[in-house]
Design a protein around this motif. Structure first.
Motif, PDB file in Angstrom:
ATOM      1  N   ASP D  10      -3.679   0.048 -10.819  1.00  0.00           N
ATOM      2  CA  ASP D  10      -3.953  -1.367 -10.561  1.00  0.00           C
ATOM      3  C   ASP D  10      -5.214  -1.751 -11.327  1.00  0.00           C
ATOM      4  OD1 ASP D  10      -4.260  -3.915  -9.570  1.00  0.00           O
ATOM      5  OD2 ASP D  10      -5.169  -3.244  -7.690  1.00  0.00           O
ATOM      6  N   TYR D  13      -8.220  -2.593  -8.699  1.00  0.00           N
ATOM      7  CA  TYR D  13      -8.874  -1.571  -7.870  1.00  0.00           C
ATOM      8  C   TYR D  13      -8.833  -0.158  -8.451  1.00  0.00           C
ATOM      9  CZ  TYR D  13      -8.125  -5.314  -4.436  1.00  0.00           C
ATOM     10  OH  TYR D  13      -8.085  -6.517  -3.796  1.00  0.00           O
ATOM     11  N   TYR D  15      -6.722   2.720  -8.654  1.00  0.00           N
ATOM     12  CA  TYR D  15      -5.486   3.375  -8.234  1.00  0.00           C
ATOM     13  C   TYR D  15      -5.151   2.981  -6.802  1.00  0.00           C
ATOM     14  CZ  TYR D  15      -5.649   6.513 -12.271  1.00  0.00           C
ATOM     15  OH  TYR D  15      -5.652   7.020 -13.536  1.00  0.00           O
ATOM     16  N   ILE D  16      -3.879   2.753  -6.557  1.00  0.00           N
ATOM     17  CA  ILE D  16      -3.400   2.487  -5.200  1.00  0.00           C
ATOM     18  C   ILE D  16      -2.444   3.619  -4.834  1.00  0.00           C
ATOM     19  CG2 ILE D  16      -2.007   0.930  -3.773  1.00  0.00           C
ATOM     20  CD1 ILE D  16      -3.067  -1.392  -5.471  1.00  0.00           C
ATOM     21  N   THR D  17      -2.654   4.211  -3.677  1.00  0.00           N
ATOM     22  CA  THR D  17      -1.839   5.359  -3.278  1.00  0.00           C
ATOM     23  C   THR D  17      -0.925   4.995  -2.097  1.00  0.00           C
ATOM     24  OG1 THR D  17      -3.637   6.828  -3.923  1.00  0.00           O
ATOM     25  CG2 THR D  17      -1.937   7.763  -2.511  1.00  0.00           C
ATOM     26  N   TYR D  63      -2.440  -4.312   0.861  1.00  0.00           N
ATOM     27  CA  TYR D  63      -2.165  -3.027   1.525  1.00  0.00           C
ATOM     28  C   TYR D  63      -3.297  -2.039   1.234  1.00  0.00           C
ATOM     29  CZ  TYR D  63      -0.426   1.774   1.161  1.00  0.00           C
ATOM     30  OH  TYR D  63      -0.324   3.137   1.210  1.00  0.00           O
ATOM     31  N   HIS D  64      -3.744  -1.999  -0.007  1.00  0.00           N
ATOM     32  CA  HIS D  64      -4.835  -1.092  -0.400  1.00  0.00           C
ATOM     33  C   HIS D  64      -6.122  -1.424   0.371  1.00  0.00           C
ATOM     34  CE1 HIS D  64      -7.295   1.414  -3.053  1.00  0.00           C
ATOM     35  NE2 HIS D  64      -8.091   0.375  -3.265  1.00  0.00           N
ATOM     36  N   LYS D  89      -0.547  -1.278   8.030  1.00  0.00           N
ATOM     37  CA  LYS D  89      -0.267  -1.231   6.593  1.00  0.00           C
ATOM     38  C   LYS D  89       1.085  -1.854   6.271  1.00  0.00           C
ATOM     39  CE  LYS D  89      -3.087   2.731   5.110  1.00  0.00           C
ATOM     40  NZ  LYS D  89      -3.034   4.160   4.717  1.00  0.00           N
ATOM     41  N   ASP D 165      -7.866  -9.993  -1.049  1.00  0.00           N
ATOM     42  CA  ASP D 165      -7.115  -9.577  -2.233  1.00  0.00           C
ATOM     43  C   ASP D 165      -6.778 -10.756  -3.127  1.00  0.00           C
ATOM     44  OD1 ASP D 165      -5.605  -7.414  -3.755  1.00  0.00           O
ATOM     45  OD2 ASP D 165      -4.151  -9.025  -3.585  1.00  0.00           O
TER      46      ASP D 165
END
Lengths: 406, 406, 406, 406
Positions: D10, D13, D15-17, D63-64, D89, D165
């Motif tokens: 992303d 941010y 990385y989004i996991t 979500y992140h 989430k 966000d």
């Protein structure tokens, strides 16, 4: 046990957290806080005005990356205990504790023949005593004695968090965006096999870029002519001061510890009181001495000091061949005539040297790539490798440094 | 003459200014505005959700870099007239005008055997008529006919502003920070000698990094398995639709222009009305057709369309060797059995191919480095070159693309 | 005339160019280069480790913004001659030349009752003589005497490039992303009407954000407890050293110029030799003295110095009400008892003060907004103003600073 | 249970996991993947070419942030179970699932009188059935029924991760750096007291900046004249199509679901098949219809569609007063005469409206500030509040939107 959570703003990574009381106490120790007053990049700021970040900031950054690396490895099932985590974090926080004023520029000059690594070990030993042997594991990891070798490799290896932080941080503060590396991606791709650190094959292109970024930073930033000149002048200044003292000339740095190290020729090892004295020095001692010596009687010393303070630097020329003695002698004679100093003394203002950098040395410490089928290859051996044999041999550039006369 | 100054926010470069009325009019033309509706990176967004930027945005960015390049060259004494500046800026603004829906993914598919470059020339010619031949110089520069060849090289060469923008922009929007290049530094180091574009020797490391970044973006992003799969599926869909029509099956895209190009097999060249029809198409026509065909009776077509819409893609495996006929045949039979289609039809869901990328091809268009002594060398010939001979040969990877069955 | 083009990497703006030989010569003057050795943010680095940028870097940045502002105004038809451009650029480059060591922290302390602005004027006058009166126009602009008042307002006003640079730069180096302002947008919206600088109405929201960012930076960064404490300790140290000298105690800073200013109580004005002496001082003189005084016999001085060097700072508490004499007296007595110093001497380690900041003071210098219909309004008077009356009055916070005892 | 770890690049941010199989399955569901094809900012890209990010990307980003918020709260000792984490989430991932094509622009237009929130609830209910009631907790949190109210507040409140966000993401993609907020700092300062979400007092300045950034984004970006015009034209187009159908004119969108919603006047609620049909629509259906209608016989419809496709938009003028009937009537008559349509029909091309935004509405949902002494105050009640009473009342701007004639 007391709980703690210190959050530090870092323009490079956002926020850095210290939540271990022992780590925070070590961080707060005057020996560590001293690193605030040592520039990470010595005189690079004469070219890159933003490059004024401190060695403490780098230590913090490397500590932060160590935390990420350990968490990522744990997520992959690599076993790392809380003690090992603490030890590895302390070790990286202290990895540069042995640096004196102006870091690499004066390394092995102020304390002759002693590397900053050896000084780091001596100081960590000293701190270990102060902290009731709580740094023993950190010390073992730092010296490579601990059996989980990958922890050592994270501190000192081809893919260590030290390099990842200094490349990221130095490129950030210089504004040389080309030094940017994908540290987060490389960290996510690290793994451990047979106790050794390696990178998953998906990371190949990122590692290539990391090595190329390092190559670029070396030649474009760290060995930039102006930086090289200023740092060589700094060495000349210290050596001249030392010589003057040896010749019986009354010379004094403003600072007692610096005075001691200039005059005593401490070599090979320092312990006890000397170590404490060493830990009192930082860039301020050296720059204050230089500012004082601007008015020194000795022409060589005052000339060099004034030039450095006013940013009128010796000229540098690179050449593939070693400059001839004739060239150097001619330049010395001109300077000698101009300044009214002996030709011999002119060697402080006219000299040659060699800059060396190796893009990738597989002899040294290999970068192992782990493929999906379990095979392990050195990065220079993978298909279509960018990092080929010829990059393994060091690149040498000769230079001549001299006072330009109208 | 009317004055104008349009300022456009660009997250990559900050602000982009258009202050030439002719350029603004061309920019506002529906043919150009159409590029808003064509993704720069086709289906890369299925992996990198941020990669949804448009081809118009890329054209604007390249136009912005052209302005910087020309200003920098002028500052070095290279003569560039106002007309040449306008021409070069128009040429780069229009350099991708010949791209159809999903750009490279459908290139030479929708209009068989016609490259986007040829279509660009045809459309610029058409626009030139609409704008009373005011684009003639731009056209000459774009086609390489103009005598100042360096202007052409800035549009299409190893160091053109097209590549500099797409690497910068694609790495920005994908979030792959490793694709970042030092475009501003390279631009500052460009110069012209004997009418040819070259780079000053100080730029060597930046150019190395530029080539390595490109190499990384190719294998890590542009040829990412998921992206490759989605784009090959798109081709399969279009080819199946075309075949169904040829077989006499009534099939219709929702869009008239797309219908025309699927059914008429326009090849080799398109002119007049056809060109206008081509300029009505964009990603919306193609994706709407695919969404419609999800409910088509033909199993091959509906399966592919549903999978693409729902992001359940064909599986991709890379291999150094060409997959054997036996492997492919076996996979086809499984799919045939599973879906109740013929083995022949299964070729739309099981097929192999080859991905090719060359890091640096000196045969193609050389990167000339100008040294301070006036010498000119190809970048692969300089001392300690990173860009060595072996990188000049294309890297080929075979792949097999197939429907995974439980 | 000789041509010149120096390009300096700046992590904040990318590249800064100096292409005027006179400006480059002034930039290279030792008085200006001295600003390399003065931290822009004094002791803010004790909280924000990245905040080690120099005052020279800020001067360069403000110079860069001035160039953009003038170019933007010219594009709008505001007449600005080449000489005026040079003058305005020189004036902003030199606007902080009167800052001594640790900038604001020691302002009016080292040279009592003399502001840095007055010192700047004195030094620019001195430089003007050295440069054969070529800085006369710059001096007129800087002192507000030049008839085009907007040039002065760009240097010193509510929307000057000084503030825009320091907010941008300080937020960049601290990593406090919330201090980021839209300097480029505000600059593009500036205009001149009736000789006065104003902003187009489109800029209202950007200016609101600029004022709010400044408010945030003040309370969160500049007046951060730790920063406040360290800077107040610095003042205590200098005042104690001065007092000791006045009491006849032999005390010496390592540095001659600093010694002079501590002992001579130069007040109200400094000229000639004194000015030169002033221009020899920087952060190194002060920090070296502090490091020396760690071992001074006087308990007050050595305690403060050791605490500052080791980053063990006085505690700070903010309160809406002035702390009572009783509170202060009690704390002093405890410190007096603990350290074995008199209660009177304890005032260096226990004291109160007041931090003041005004978000927007229309009494001071108004921000004029120019509407499309030609109307001009103060920003606090526009519809739905965020910047309302109550923000015009200064916010005062009392604080008490004291040595914490176990 | 199967383990999973999907890492998504992303640019905002890093990385989004996603490492929860259920969350990944929900994310992969066609209803969610559909959000890839809905622009987050509708037609903002006509002004800000980078603003082409999708609603899916926003959902992922929110979500992140939810993950960060929950981890930070847990670190402060707030109890949050694994199920609650999963539920929160999922709820935020699905919070915008009810958006149709062009999001807010067509909200309550395509499905009359039904808000996207109501549609979200209907769709989550539907998904809950598909996922064997595993989304029940998520649904309870989303609808505010769950007893830990602060989880709801994180999804929908003054300081929710949705706003954090979209402000961060929209300012990133538009390049409007002034919309940048300190989301990471605000998240670190959130806490829960008496079951309610509040912010520690240290966060006051960050929250002020957050509210001011939102105010700026509203007036400068979301309600930008061009954006407003394009989105109002979109509404006009849909309403005209609907009217034509009501009048018995044969009109067809290329897309079946869109056709259904234009013709059936589904109002107030949609369930079952209709819901599925709704979930088949995205921006592609609407834009394809518009491209088709460019050639429609009805002058009103074809004119609006061609203008929108070619980015020749209705003109917008803001005014503090409601435009008079006379003004509107006059403009309508001119358009009527010019296009040969009735004055009544001209209402699609000439109309007025009202844009409303409230900087902070304490009536709505308060921002509670928790002080160190345990006191809780609304942010508009703290000392020296920037957010004062007058900002609580909505700002209204009238506008008139009309076809400009030469």
């Amino acid at each position: 046990m007391s709980s703690i959570s210190k959050i530090i703003n870092d323009p490079v990574y956002g926020y850095i957290t210290i939540n271990d009381p022992l780590i925070f106490d070590v961080f707060s120790h005057p020996y560590v806080q001293r690193l605030r007053r040592i520039h990470q990049m010595a005189f690079a700021e004469l070219v890159y005005p933003g490059a004024v970040h401190s060695r403490l900031h780098h230590a913090l950054g490397a500590y932060h990356l160590m935390g990420i690396a350990l968490a990522d490895l744990r997520n992959k099932g690599i076993e790392i205990s809380r003690d090992e985590e603490q030890g590895a974090k302390l070790a990286i926080l202290l990895h540069d504790i042995g640096h004196g004023p102006y870091s690499h520029a004066l390394e092995s000059i102020l304390v002759e023949n002693v590397s900053h690594e050896d000084l780091s070990i001596a100081i960590i030993n000293n701190l270990n005593d102060q902290f009731n042997q709580k740094l023993s594991l950190a010390l073992d990891i730092f010296t490579g004695k601990y059996h989980k070798h990958f922890l050592y490799q994270l501190i000192s290896g081809q893919l260590d968090v030290d390099r990842m932080d200094y490349l990221s941080r130095d490129s950030f503060f210089t504004g040389v965006s080309e030094g940017v590396i994908g540290y987060d991606r490389i960290l996510k791709m690290l793994t451990v096999k047979d106790g050794k650190l390696m990178a998953e094959s998906k990371a190949i292109y990122s590692i290539e870029k990391f090595l190329v970024a390092r190559r670029l930073m070396y030649w474009q930033v760290y060995l930039h002519k102006t930086v090289l000149s200023a740092e060589r002048m700094l060495v000349s200044i210290m050596q001249r001061a030392r010589e003057l003292h040896a010749l019986g000339v009354a010379i004094s740095a403003r600072s007692e510890p610096l005075d001691f190290f200039i005059k005593s020729r401490e070599t090979n090892t320092i312990v006890g009181d000397k170590l404490e004295l060493f830990c009192e020095m930082d860039d301020y001692d050296v720059m204050s001495a230089i500012k004082k010596w601007v008015n020194e009687k000795d022409i060589v010393l005052s000339t060099l000091c004034r030039m450095l303070v006013e940013r009128r630097l010796l000229k540098v020329q690179f050449s593939p061949e070693k400059p001839t003695d004739f060239t150097i002698e001619t330049l010395k004679q001109r300077v000698s005539g101009k300044l009214g100093i002996s030709v011999e003394e002119a060697r402080y203002l006219v000299f040659s040297g060699q800059a060396v950098n190796t893009t990738y040395n597989p002899m040294d410490e290999r970068i192992n790539i782990l493929f999906k089928d379990g095979a392990v290859k050195d990065i220079s051996q993978v298909d279509n490798a960018l990092i080929h044999q010829t990059l393994a041999s060091p690149v040498k550039k000769f230079y001549i440094c001299f006072m330009a006369l109208p």
